[in-house]
Design a protein around this motif. Structure first.
Motif, mmCIF file in Angstrom:
data_model
loop_
_atom_site.group_PDB
_atom_site.id
_atom_site.type_symbol
_atom_site.label_atom_id
_atom_site.label_comp_id
_atom_site.label_asym_id
_atom_site.label_seq_id
_atom_site.Cartn_x
_atom_site.Cartn_y
_atom_site.Cartn_z
ATOM 1 N N GLU A 94 -31.302 60.437 21.185
ATOM 2 C CA GLU A 94 -32.728 60.763 21.371
ATOM 3 C C GLU A 94 -33.144 60.516 22.806
ATOM 4 O O GLU A 94 -33.918 61.292 23.399
ATOM 5 C CB GLU A 94 -33.584 59.950 20.404
ATOM 6 N N SER A 95 -32.635 59.421 23.398
ATOM 7 C CA SER A 95 -32.989 59.121 24.802
ATOM 8 C C SER A 95 -32.423 60.190 25.741
ATOM 9 O O SER A 95 -33.097 60.630 26.683
ATOM 10 C CB SER A 95 -32.443 57.758 25.226
ATOM 11 N N SER A 98 -34.475 63.307 25.380
ATOM 12 C CA SER A 98 -35.758 63.147 26.082
ATOM 13 C C SER A 98 -35.568 63.262 27.583
ATOM 14 O O SER A 98 -36.365 63.892 28.282
ATOM 15 C CB SER A 98 -36.393 61.787 25.750
ATOM 16 N N ASN A 101 -35.035 66.861 28.493
ATOM 17 C CA ASN A 101 -36.288 67.621 28.386
ATOM 18 C C ASN A 101 -37.192 67.362 29.595
ATOM 19 O O ASN A 101 -37.894 68.258 30.053
ATOM 20 C CB ASN A 101 -37.022 67.287 27.083
#
Length: 104
Positions: A94-95, A98, A101
């Motif tokens: 997830e990190s 992120s 992104n």
């Protein structure tokens, strides 16, 4: 006729004597040997040996029980460790997503 009767009774007598002697000549029935009585010291020695075997068995049983508990605890820790790894990998993914992104 009398001679025939005497001969027949003699043969019968000889047959009976043969059977009787044959029965007497057969092997005698063995007499059972009485069991020996143990001395007090021998009984004490044997009972102590049996008690020692029982103690060893108890110690072995305790080791098996402790080993099973440790294995169960170890499996629980492995399961907990795998869960932590999955959770950490999820946070890392997830990190990274992120970060990617943000960079776009």
């Amino acid at each position: 006729m009398q001679n025939h009767f005497t001969l027949r009774s003699n043969l019968l007598t000889i047959s009976w004597l043969t059977l009787l002697l044959g029965g007497c000549a057969s092997d005698p029935v063995p007499v059972p040997v009485p069991t020996t009585i143990l001395s007090g010291e021998q009984m004490l020695s044997e009972s102590q040996g049996i008690a020692n075997m029982g103690d060893r068995w108890k110690k072995g049983k305790q080791l098996v029980d402790r080993g099973n508990i440790l294995v169960r605890e170890g499996r629980n820790k492995v399961d907990e460790g795998n869960r932590m790894i999955e959770e950490g990998e999820k946070e890392q993914r997830e990190s990274e997503e992120s970060y990617n992104n943000i960079k776009k």
